[in-house]
Each structure stands twice: as structure tokens, then as C-alpha cells.
Scaffold this motif. Structure first.
Motif, PDB file in Angstrom:
ATOM      1  N   ARG A  13       0.842  -1.195   0.000  1.00 23.20           N
ATOM      2  CA  ARG A  13       0.000   0.000   0.000  1.00 23.20           C
ATOM      3  C   ARG A  13       0.881   1.249   0.000  1.00 23.20           C
ATOM      4  NH1 ARG A  13      -4.107   2.026   4.786  1.00 23.20           N
ATOM      5  NH2 ARG A  13      -4.742   3.963   3.757  1.00 23.20           N
ATOM      6  N   THR A  14       0.543   2.182  -0.862  1.00 19.64           N
ATOM      7  CA  THR A  14       1.359   3.398  -0.974  1.00 19.64           C
ATOM      8  C   THR A  14       0.547   4.634  -0.613  1.00 19.64           C
ATOM      9  OG1 THR A  14       0.812   3.658  -3.312  1.00 19.64           O
ATOM     10  CG2 THR A  14       2.794   2.394  -2.788  1.00 19.64           C
ATOM     11  N   GLN A  15       1.254   5.599  -0.058  1.00 21.43           N
ATOM     12  CA  GLN A  15       0.737   6.946   0.179  1.00 21.43           C
ATOM     13  C   GLN A  15       1.852   7.940  -0.106  1.00 21.43           C
ATOM     14  OE1 GLN A  15      -0.887   7.303   4.129  1.00 21.43           O
ATOM     15  NE2 GLN A  15      -2.819   6.312   3.593  1.00 21.43           N
ATOM     16  N   PHE A  16       1.517   9.036  -0.730  1.00 20.15           N
ATOM     17  CA  PHE A  16       2.515  10.055  -1.077  1.00 20.15           C
ATOM     18  C   PHE A  16       3.657   9.463  -1.895  1.00 20.15           C
ATOM     19  CE2 PHE A  16       0.807  11.061   3.195  1.00 20.15           C
ATOM     20  CZ  PHE A  16      -0.012  12.121   2.831  1.00 20.15           C
ATOM     21  N   GLY A  17       3.322   8.460  -2.697  1.00 17.06           N
ATOM     22  CA  GLY A  17       4.309   7.867  -3.588  1.00 17.06           C
ATOM     23  C   GLY A  17       5.264   6.901  -2.943  1.00 17.06           C
ATOM     24  N   ALA A  18       4.986   6.477  -1.701  1.00 17.47           N
ATOM     25  CA  ALA A  18       5.897   5.548  -1.013  1.00 17.47           C
ATOM     26  C   ALA A  18       5.080   4.496  -0.272  1.00 17.47           C
ATOM     27  CB  ALA A  18       6.790   6.309  -0.027  1.00 17.47           C
ATOM     28  N   PRO A  19       5.622   3.283  -0.117  1.00 17.74           N
ATOM     29  CA  PRO A  19       4.922   2.269   0.685  1.00 17.74           C
ATOM     30  C   PRO A  19       4.747   2.765   2.120  1.00 17.74           C
ATOM     31  CG  PRO A  19       6.731   1.289  -0.551  1.00 17.74           C
ATOM     32  CD  PRO A  19       6.893   2.772  -0.664  1.00 17.74           C
ATOM     33  N   ILE A  20       3.578   2.530   2.705  1.00 20.37           N
ATOM     34  CA  ILE A  20       3.364   3.024   4.067  1.00 20.37           C
ATOM     35  C   ILE A  20       4.269   2.306   5.063  1.00 20.37           C
ATOM     36  CG2 ILE A  20       0.981   3.685   3.555  1.00 20.37           C
ATOM     37  CD1 ILE A  20       0.093   1.220   5.171  1.00 20.37           C
ATOM     38  N   GLY A  21       4.795   1.136   4.678  1.00 21.70           N
ATOM     39  CA  GLY A  21       5.721   0.437   5.556  1.00 21.70           C
ATOM     40  C   GLY A  21       7.040   1.162   5.738  1.00 21.70           C
ATOM     41  N   SER A  22       7.308   2.162   4.894  1.00 29.63           N
ATOM     42  CA  SER A  22       8.543   2.939   5.046  1.00 29.63           C
ATOM     43  C   SER A  22       8.380   4.083   6.042  1.00 29.63           C
ATOM     44  CB  SER A  22       8.976   3.511   3.685  1.00 29.63           C
ATOM     45  OG  SER A  22       8.010   4.445   3.193  1.00 29.63           O
ATOM     46  N   PHE A  23       7.144   4.331   6.513  1.00 26.47           N
ATOM     47  CA  PHE A  23       6.915   5.423   7.458  1.00 26.47           C
ATOM     48  C   PHE A  23       7.327   4.971   8.861  1.00 26.47           C
ATOM     49  CE2 PHE A  23       3.080   6.716   4.637  1.00 26.47           C
ATOM     50  CZ  PHE A  23       3.957   7.142   3.643  1.00 26.47           C
ATOM     51  N   GLN A  24       7.990   5.866   9.571  1.00 28.11           N
ATOM     52  CA  GLN A  24       8.544   5.498  10.876  1.00 28.11           C
ATOM     53  C   GLN A  24       7.460   5.077  11.869  1.00 28.11           C
ATOM     54  OE1 GLN A  24      10.539   8.578  13.284  1.00 28.11           O
ATOM     55  NE2 GLN A  24      12.291   7.194  13.381  1.00 28.11           N
ATOM     56  N   ALA A  25       6.330   5.771  11.868  1.00 25.44           N
ATOM     57  CA  ALA A  25       5.265   5.431  12.812  1.00 25.44           C
ATOM     58  C   ALA A  25       4.741   4.016  12.565  1.00 25.44           C
ATOM     59  CB  ALA A  25       4.129   6.444  12.700  1.00 25.44           C
ATOM     60  N   VAL A  26       4.654   3.632  11.296  1.00 25.05           N
ATOM     61  CA  VAL A  26       4.197   2.282  10.964  1.00 25.05           C
ATOM     62  C   VAL A  26       5.242   1.256  11.402  1.00 25.05           C
ATOM     63  CG1 VAL A  26       3.628   0.724   9.058  1.00 25.05           C
ATOM     64  CG2 VAL A  26       2.751   3.068   9.067  1.00 25.05           C
ATOM     65  N   LYS A  27       6.498   1.554  11.160  1.00 30.83           N
ATOM     66  CA  LYS A  27       7.567   0.641  11.583  1.00 30.83           C
ATOM     67  C   LYS A  27       7.544   0.423  13.088  1.00 30.83           C
ATOM     68  CE  LYS A  27      10.927   1.816   7.931  1.00 30.83           C
ATOM     69  NZ  LYS A  27      12.255   2.409   7.675  1.00 30.83           N
ATOM     70  N   HIS A  28       7.357   1.509  13.840  1.00 31.34           N
ATOM     71  CA  HIS A  28       7.343   1.398  15.304  1.00 31.34           C
ATOM     72  C   HIS A  28       6.192   0.508  15.773  1.00 31.34           C
ATOM     73  CE1 HIS A  28       9.858   5.284  16.151  1.00 31.34           C
ATOM     74  NE2 HIS A  28      10.551   4.310  15.582  1.00 31.34           N
ATOM     75  N   ARG A  29       5.039   0.689  15.161  1.00 26.59           N
ATOM     76  CA  ARG A  29       3.888  -0.117  15.592  1.00 26.59           C
ATOM     77  C   ARG A  29       4.106  -1.598  15.278  1.00 26.59           C
ATOM     78  NH1 ARG A  29      -0.684   1.463  17.731  1.00 26.59           N
ATOM     79  NH2 ARG A  29      -2.289  -0.130  17.867  1.00 26.59           N
ATOM     80  N   LEU A  30       4.652  -1.889  14.127  1.00 26.29           N
ATOM     81  CA  LEU A  30       4.934  -3.277  13.777  1.00 26.29           C
ATOM     82  C   LEU A  30       6.006  -3.864  14.687  1.00 26.29           C
ATOM     83  CD1 LEU A  30       4.901  -2.973   9.883  1.00 26.29           C
ATOM     84  CD2 LEU A  30       3.186  -4.122  11.308  1.00 26.29           C
ATOM     85  N   ALA A  31       7.012  -3.057  15.018  1.00 27.95           N
ATOM     86  CA  ALA A  31       8.066  -3.539  15.914  1.00 27.95           C
ATOM     87  C   ALA A  31       7.505  -3.841  17.298  1.00 27.95           C
ATOM     88  CB  ALA A  31       9.183  -2.501  16.009  1.00 27.95           C
ATOM     89  N   ASP A  32       6.614  -2.989  17.793  1.00 25.90           N
ATOM     90  CA  ASP A  32       5.996  -3.241  19.098  1.00 25.90           C
ATOM     91  C   ASP A  32       5.180  -4.530  19.077  1.00 25.90           C
ATOM     92  OD1 ASP A  32       7.089  -0.927  20.109  1.00 25.90           O
ATOM     93  OD2 ASP A  32       5.268   0.281  19.852  1.00 25.90           O
ATOM     94  N   THR A  33       4.492  -4.759  17.981  1.00 23.24           N
ATOM     95  CA  THR A  33       3.697  -5.983  17.853  1.00 23.24           C
ATOM     96  C   THR A  33       4.597  -7.216  17.843  1.00 23.24           C
ATOM     97  OG1 THR A  33       2.015  -4.780  16.601  1.00 23.24           O
ATOM     98  CG2 THR A  33       2.015  -7.179  16.410  1.00 23.24           C
TER      99      THR A  33
END
Length: 346
Positions: free
Chosen positions: A239-259
Motif C-alpha cells: 500500500r502506498t501513500q505520497f508515492g511511497a509504501p506506508i511500511g517505510s513510514f517510521q510510525a508504521v515501523k514502530h507499531r509493527l516492531a511493538d507488535t
């Protein structure tokens, strides 16, 4: 103490993962939710061929012995695949009959459960970690009910009730005759149903069976959490937003890391509980695995958005399991209380 699976145990888990991965489990789950049990029964037979159900029965009754670590590994894979049916309850019934020490009852029921020829479901009194609701009693060949008075009976399935997870079909067992009387309302077998055993031995066996059910539900929770995380990671890469995969966003990375951390910290508690089967260890494992799975569900839903809960997306099958499994066979508050009892001097 070593909490890592042996090579043999890891091979067994990989075998189950491969089998379930090729078995179109989501289609079987959807059929199960509609009351069509055929695909689920076929899956049960294929799992039985791996020896999974033999791990909850003694060798004298065609089992492999009561092997909690191996069984827990298997149930992680069942949770990861989203396997429908009363798998935990069937295993708990096998443990109950094994612990009861009644050779006649064991010979009557255990070979069929080990061979995957039938499901069984189980209700236990609250003191043993159970509830008045039987899971998938309409699909089970045997519905066992233990009363607070220490009676073990065969009960008739009651009317299926709505559930958060449509594939978890709950009912209150009713006494044979379907009169909906007092015994059916209590869900404990009441005054009806074939009396199989009674006395202190039933209460002791029920306590052990309830503990195994809690352990295996914890294992299912861990598998559900892993499946949710894996599917969410795959989605945020696409999934992309602003031309980039949302997985590259720091907030998304942090949430996945916490999980991921929550799941990884829960895993050794599960293995410790499988090795000891002590009440406090099992409760701690159920608490952490259940909360980790529920947290993974919240992460998956937030990062997928509303599409994550649609019927068309397979993710919804796991999302709907996380909360019921977290509360099944020991709510978080009940597990916390058990942990406190285990560390508080008498």
C-alpha cells in the motif's frame, strides 16, 4: 532451561504448516461459519494422520503420551492457519479422560479422538477455568459437561448463539430431551445426560484438563498473532501513500516492531508453561499470548483500515478470532489472579 524446540519438534511444526498451507483453510473456516462442517472434518482427518491428536492421549489408548511441548507447537500452527473446530476442547477431553483413570471410558472415547474420527467439546465449571458455553457442540460427536458437583456427563448440544467470531459456534449444552430446563440453563449437564463418572477424581481431572485447554488456547493465540503480523507486514509493503509504501513510514515501523516484540516476549512464556504445566506458568502464558494476539489484531486493523474487516479479505478471519481466544479458557483478569496466587505465599 532451554526454551528452543528441538530439530524433531521444529520438523513437526514445519510439516503441519506445510499441510495447512496447502489445505485452503480460509475456505473451510467460511464453510464452518455457515454450518457446513465437511471441509473442517476433512482437515481434522489430515491432521490426525500427522499424529497431532495422539499427543494428548496415553500410549495405552493409541496415543503418543501426554506431550505438552509438542502439542503446543502444533497448536501454534493451528492458530496461524485459523483452523476451525473444537480442537482445544477435543484435546482437553483427551486429557480429562486420561487423568480420570477410568479404563472403560478411555477405551470408549480416546481411540476415536486420537484417530481424528470425531470431535469432542467440553464445558467445565468456573473453578476449572471453563464456562457454561460449549464450542461447536453442533459439530461434535460428544459434548462432555463437568458440573460444579463433580459429575461428568454427556450433554446434548443447545441452540447455537451469536459469536464475535462466526466460526466459533457457541451454545449452552442442554439435557437430553431438549426441554430447556434447569440443567440446560446452567450448561453443566444438569440432572440429565448420561452420567459417566462422579466424585473427587472428576474434579481433579477437570482441573488438569482446564489447564491444558488454557495452554493450548495460548498457543493458538500466538499463532493468530503471528498470522496477523505476517499479513500486515505484507500489506504495508504494497500500500502506498505520497508515492511511497506506508511500511517505510517510521510510525508504521514502530507499531509493527511493538507488535513483534509482544509476540516474541510471549513465546518463551508459552514454552515454559508447556514444560511445567504449572497453573501459574500456564496463566502467565495465556495472559501474554492473548494480549499479544489482541494487540496484533489492533495493529492489523489500524494499518489495513476498514478493508481489513471486510468479509472479502481473509484477514478478517483472524481479526475475529483474536478477542474470543484472548478470553477463552481464562480471561486476562482470571489469568492475572492465577499468576498472583502462584507467587503469593500461602
Amino acid at each position: 532451561m532451554r526454551f528452543l524446540p528441538t530439530d524433531e519438534q521444529s520438523d513437526f511444526a514445519r510439516t503441519l504448516r506445510s499441510l495447512l498451507g496447502a489445505a485452503q483453510v480460509p475456505a473451510a473456516v467460511r464453510a464452518w461459519a455457515e454450518g457446513e462442517h465437511g471441509p473442517g472434518h476433512e482437515l481434522r482427518s489430515r491432521l490426525a494422520a500427522t499424529g497431532l491428536f495422539a499427543l494428548a492421549a496415553p500410549e495405552a489408548y493409541e496415543g503418543a503420551g501426554l506431550l505438552a511441548p509438542e502439542l503446543s507447537l502444533g497448536f501454534v500452527e493451528l492458530g496461524r492457519a485459523g483452523m476451525p473446530g473444537p480442537v482445544v476442547e477435543s484435546a482437553a477431553v483427551s486429557v480429562l479422560l486420561s487423568e480420570l483413570g477410568d479404563a472403560g471410558l478411555a477405551e470408549r472415547f480416546l481411540p476415536g479422538l486420537v484417530a481424528g474420527e470425531a470431535w469432542a467439546t467440553l464445558t467445565l465449571p468456573g473453578g476449572s477455568g471453563g464456562s457454561p458455553y460449549a464450542l461447536d457442540a453442533d459439530a461434535a460427536a460428544h459434548c462432555f459437561a463437568v458440573s460444579a458437583a463433580g459429575e461428568l456427563r454427556l450433554a446434548a448440544p443447545g441452540e447455537v448463539l451469536p459469536s464475535t467470531d462466526p466460526a466459533r459456534r457457541l451454545s449452552r449444552p442442554a439435557a437430553p430431551g431438549g426441554d430447556g430446563g434447569e440443567g440446560g440453563d446452567r450448561g453443566d449437564g444438569g440432572d440429565g445426560g448420561e452420567l459417566l463418572a462422579a466424585g473427587p477424581a472428576v474434579a481433579r481431572a477437570a482441573a488438569v484438563a482446564g489447564r491444558w485447554a488454557r495452554l493450548l488456547t495460548a498457543a493458538q493465540c500466538l499463532g493468530v498473532g503471528e498470522a496477523l503480523l505476517e499479513r500486515t507486514v505484507g500489506y504495508v509493503k504494497q500500500r502506498t501513500q505520497f508515492g511511497a509504501p506506508i511500511g517505510s513510514f517510521q510510525a508504521v515501523k514502530h507499531r509493527l516492531a511493538d507488535t513483534l516484540l509482544a509476540l516474541e516476549f510471549a513465546r518463551p512464556l508459552l514454552w515454559a508453561a508447556a514444560l511445567s504445566t504449572a497453573p501459574g506458568d500456564v496463566a502467565a502464558a495465556k495472559l501474554r499470548c492473548g494480549e499479544a494476539a489482541y494487540g496484533a489484531a489492533m495493529t492489523a486493523l489500524r494499518l489495513h483500515g476498514a478493508v481489513g474487516y471486510t468479509e472479502e479479505l481473509d484477514l478478517s478471519l483472524w481479526l475475529r478470532k483474536a478477542r474470543p481466544l484472548r478470553d477463552a479458557w481464562g480471561t486476562p483478569s482470571a489469568c492475572r489472579a492465577e499468576v498472583m496466587r502462584s507467587v503469593t505465599p500461602a
